[in-house]
Write an enzyme that holds these catalytic residues in place. Structure first.
Site, short mmCIF file in Angstrom:
data_model
loop_
_atom_site.label_atom_id
_atom_site.label_comp_id
_atom_site.label_asym_id
_atom_site.label_seq_id
_atom_site.Cartn_x
_atom_site.Cartn_y
_atom_site.Cartn_z
CD GLU A 15 3.05 -33.68 -0.71
OE1 GLU A 15 3.01 -34.74 -1.35
OE2 GLU A 15 2.04 -33.08 -0.34
CB SER A 19 -1.66 -2.65 -7.21
OG SER A 19 -2.31 -3.01 -6.02
CG HIS A 71 -2.18 -0.85 0.92
ND1 HIS A 71 -2.10 -2.21 0.81
CD2 HIS A 71 -3.48 -0.53 0.69
CE1 HIS A 71 -3.30 -2.70 0.55
NE2 HIS A 71 -4.15 -1.69 0.47
CE LYS A 119 -9.80 -9.25 -13.35
NZ LYS A 119 -8.80 -8.39 -14.02
#
Lengths: 193, 279, 434
Positions: free
Chosen positions: C291, C223, C219, C247
């Site tokens: 994994e 972005s 922030h 969205k």
């Protein structure tokens, strides 16, 4: 002219109506989406909370069978049912007689011995070993333990006295020791639960 | 400065890797890797289909009951099933009394303690008990099986790749060691007390062929060829490994349909909000 | 930084007003993920994966808390307690499968999120801190995932713990004592299981804390966006709510559809069958495989087959095993230096023709090849393939990226986000005011 004006007005009105309709339809979609999200969250919360309930193996152990052939008259045993103590007491004929004859008037939770035992087996008193006051385990089932003023059970936590039929006679406990559902599978085996 | 360090480290790592590659490539070019019998002769599980396959598949209860019978009369002599309790058999279509009868009549008893002496003892099983193991412990199991440990079967259908088909293939896959194998790998002759089975990872399994045609008789006269019994027991072991499969699939469909509607609505919401914004 | 046109929280509801005056939490949320946060209007679907990663973490924490209520961290009881959850606990199978697959989906989402950052240059100034915190989160996730995989105490759990802690024994002198200290014994046992369980419960909350810092750091500059061009005016942005909340809700729906499809219809697809066999310290599985999300790193670990030393003298400075361990950790740690390795002022890969080629035809295929090699047995051609791919991986970040950022001629950037979106030049605020 008037017709033209009206037609124009109608067109404008129609356009407005379409716009409003559009707005309302949009709002409806948002409301529907949010409602669906809420329903979905609740639908997930249910199994998560449900997982806290008793699991299948615990439920499967909710009834037990106990061999009582070794309990002499006047003796009691302590066993465990649903992770709680259960007292099984073989009353002497004398105790049965006295407990049956006891006056109900003085009792806080009046019950006859017959109501607390099975017909023909009045000497077998099966109760939960959980004091109805605050859940302590009363004394009196094992040999040598204090049996209280009435010869049955005595709860050391806050001084509740129960008689030989497990009925509350004195002290803070509000009700008699609970009698679980039980039955005789044979003369020497009882099934609790 | 940071870039100079990075360059040096990058050159070092990349260089060592390329050197490793070069040496590896040289080795690969000059030396042939010895082939092994397992590589050449191991077979993938046979294609076999079950009622419970697929996103809509459900267990065939009658088949599971037959599989239980095969397990009880054949497999249970050596293999435990220690994750399963008798009460679970209610899920494959037995009522409470039948479950109790199965528990009581089970060939092995549940270990317990003699209430008089405190010595180890056993008692007939009850519905709440897990299925008792045929052997007291691993040492006893090995001692009775030529030092091979018969594995627990509860999860076998999930503990092997393509489990149900693997179980079926293994049970029906015993054969004589192919002559071609012995010719190519003369040292790989199946050893004493072992049996050749191309579906087993190292081709030689310590379990003797367990099933023979007609070995178990089903009450309803269902076919009891070796293949039919192998399939029944494979289905049964799928159930023991994944008893909640049916709930899982039906819950899955409900969740999917719900989410498709939600996502559709969310998409329309998203488009409506962005309708006047070019992006 | 706050944009001057950011909407200001002004609650109409008196209750919210009352709360806001005493504890401005509603205002905080409004400014963080509400209408008070202006966001570039041109974000594509790759920008959905940040919020999805948050959702995946929440799924893990909620299901994990319930699993922990029924799990016993004991070498005798762990395996059976997991089966108890699967068989006896109401909806336990659902919660366990959701947690097991949730880990995989958390990694899928985070890998796409990282890929987004790598391609669109989200790590560059002024967003370096966001990236650094992201790498910290990734490291914490890897540790958490590894320890979680040990908990069921199956064969892969046990041997995974054995192999991963074995890395440390590659370190000269202190390695073996360090390994024993990590395990609390000579091999994975009760002590190791107990501490892994405790840390596996703790670390997700640490991750949640670092995520708060990650979003806080986000922030400050705001972005990034697919053009990499800074926000210049209000018309470049939309308020986070309702534009991106809507969205993200749609993106969450799509994510959950895939997650549910795998969890309910192929729950063991991403797992290994051997982990349904109880741990046996006396018998190693034929192939120990971690994994899937560790496969590329596992391939790098195994790619080093040559000791580093003085040729033909037999004097070894760094044995191959240690180099593998260093390289494996190095392959992640180098991400910390990425903002300074790539000095190109252009952020978005869309405007960097040379970078784009190396990214799509070099880095991505190499990571995929490493992934495949990581699950395959250590045989040819997989070892050789992994050596080439790993060599490229290091070269890409440490050599190629610094060089191309110097020599590359970027494509012309749009003057503003608005221009990129609408094709019309941005009306600068002062012009608009006049």
């Amino acid at each position: 002219m008037a017709t033209v004006d009206t037609a124009k007005d109608a067109a404008v009105l129609a356009a407005h109506a379409v716009e409003e309709e559009g707005v309302r339809r949009r709002d409806f979609i948002h409301v529907a989406t949010i409602s669906f999200a809420g329903v979905g969250a609740a639908a997930v919360a249910l199994p998560l909370l449900g997982s806290l309930s008793a699991s299948a193996d615990v439920v499967a152990l909710s009834s037990i069978e106990v061999d009582i052939s070794k309990i002499e008259p006047g003796q009691a045993i302590k066993t465990s049912w649903r992770k709680q103590p259960v007292f099984i007491r073989n009353l002497t004929p004398q105790e049965v007689k006295e407990a049956s004859a006891a006056s109900l008037d003085a009792m806080r939770d009046p019950q006859t011995l017959a109501e607390r035992t099975l017909p023909g087996k009045e000497n077998w008193l099966v109760t939960l070993g959980v004091c109805t006051h605050l859940g302590c385990v009363p004394l009196g089932a094992a040999a040598g333990e204090v049996k209280g003023e009435f010869g049955g059970y005595f709860c050391p936590c806050h001084g509740s006295h129960y008689d030989t039929a497990g009925r509350i006679m004195k002290g803070p406990a509000p009700t008699n020791l609970a009698v679980p559902e039980f039955s005789f599978l044979s003369d020497t085996i009882i099934k609790i639960g | 400065m940071i870039r100079i360090f990075a360059l040096l480290i990058g050159l070092f790592f990349s260089g060592m890797l390329l050197l490793s590659f070069a040496i590896g490539a040289y080795t690969a070019a000059t030396e042939t890797v010895a082939e092994t019998a397992e590589h050449k002769f191991h077979k993938h599980a046979k294609a076999v289909s079950f009622a419970h396959d697929g996103p809509f598949g459900k267990f065939d209860r009658a088949q599971l009951q037959r599989g239980l019978k095969v397990y009880k009369e054949v497999c249970a002599a050596c293999h435990s099933l220690n994750q399963v309790a008798f009460r679970n058999f209610a899920e494959i279509g037995y009522n409470e009394d039948e479950v109790k009868a199965i528990a009581k009549g089970w060939p092995a008893e549940t270990p317990s303690v003699d209430p008089e002496t405190g010595e180890a003892s056993s008692r007939p099983a009850i519905a709440a008990d897990k299925i008792p193991s045929p052997f007291l412990n691993e040492v006893a199991a090995r001692a009775a099986n030529n030092n091979a440990l018969p594995p627990d079967l509860s999860l076998m259908a999930k503990a092997r790749h393509n489990g149900p088909a693997y179980i079926y293939s293994l049970l029906t896959g015993y054969q004589n060691q192919p002559a071609a194998l012995l010719k190519k790998f003369p040292d790989s002759k199946t050893g004493e007390g072992l049996y050749y089975n191309p579906y087993f990872a190292n081709l030689n399994i310590a379990m003797a062929p367990p099933l023979n045609d007609g070995q178990v008789t089903f009450d309803d006269g269902s076919p009891n060829s070796k293949a039919a019994m192998a399939k029944d027991v494979a289905a049964f072991l799928t159930w023991t490994a994944e008893p909640k499969m049916e709930q899982r699939k039906s819950a899955g469909w409900a969740a999917l349909i719900f989410l498709l509607i939600f996502t559709g609505l969310a998409f329309m919401s998203y488009k409506a909000i962005w309708a006047d914004k070019k992006h | 930084m706050s944009f001057p046109w950011a909407q200001v929280y002004a609650p109409k509801n008196p209750v919210m007003q009352w709360v806001d005056e005493r504890l401005p939490l509603p205002r905080f949320i409004y400014n963080a993920v509400g209408a008070g946060y202006p966001v570039p209007r041109n974000l594509n679907y790759f920008w959905n994966f940040g919020s999805l990663a948050g959702a995946a973490l929440m799924i893990q924490i909620v299901t994990g808390i319930i699993l922990a209520m029924n799990y016993y961290a004991s070498t005798d009881g762990a395996f059976n307690s997991v089966e108890h959850i699967m068989r006896n606990v109401e909806a336990g199978w659902f919660i366990r499968y959701a947690h097991m697959n949730g880990a995989s989906f958390f990694f899928i989402v985070v890998y796409i999120h990282m890929f987004r950052g790598l391609y669109f240059g989200s790590y560059k100034a002024p967003r370096e801190m966001i990236w650094l915190l992201g790498v910290v989160i990734f490291l914490l996730m890897m540790a958490t995932g590894f320890m979680g995989y040990v908990l069921p105490w199956g064969q892969m759990s046990y041997w995974g713990a054995q192999v991963i802690t074995g890395f440390f024994s590659a370190i000269p002198v202190v390695g073996e004592p360090m390994r024993q200290w990590l395990l609390g014994g000579f091999a994975p046992d009760q002590a190791a299981l107990g501490r892994f369980f405790s840390l596996h419960y703790l670390l997700p909350f640490v991750i949640a804390g670092v995520i708060i810092l990650h979003v806080w750091a986000l922030h400050i500059p705001g972005s990034s966006n697919p053009t990499g061009v800074h926000i210049k005016a209000q018309s470049d942005t939309v308020p986070f709510h309702p534009y991106y909340t809507a969205k993200d809700a749609f993106g969450l729906g799509v994510f959950l559809i895939i997650f549910v499809a795998v969890t309910f219809f192929a729950p063991n697809l991403l797992g290994h069958p051997d982990n349904y066999i109880p741990a046996n310290p006396l018998s190693t599985p034929a192939h120990i495989v971690p994994e899937w999300y560790y496969w590329p790193f596992y391939a790098i670990l195994r790619a080093f087959t040559v000791d580093f030393g003085i040729p033909f003298s037999g004097f070894v400075i760094i044995p191959a095993k240690l180099m593998g361990v260093l390289a494996m950790f190095g392959s992640i740690l180098l991400l910390f230096f990425l903002p300074w390795l790539d000095s190109s002022p252009v952020r978005s890969g869309n405007y960097r023709p040379l970078f784009k080629k190396f990214f799509w035809f070099g880095l991505i295929p190499c990571i995929l090849i490493l992934g495949v090699c990581g699950v395959m047995p250590a045989e040819e051609p997989f070892v050789m393939l992994s050596q080439i791919a790993a060599a490229y991986y290091f070269a890409h970040f440490l050599i190629i990226l610094p060089i191309i950022s110097k020599i590359e001629k970027p494509l012309p950037l749009p003057n503003s986000i608005t221009e990129a979106v609408t094709g019309k030049p941005l009306e600068m605020p002062q012009t608009a005011a006049a």
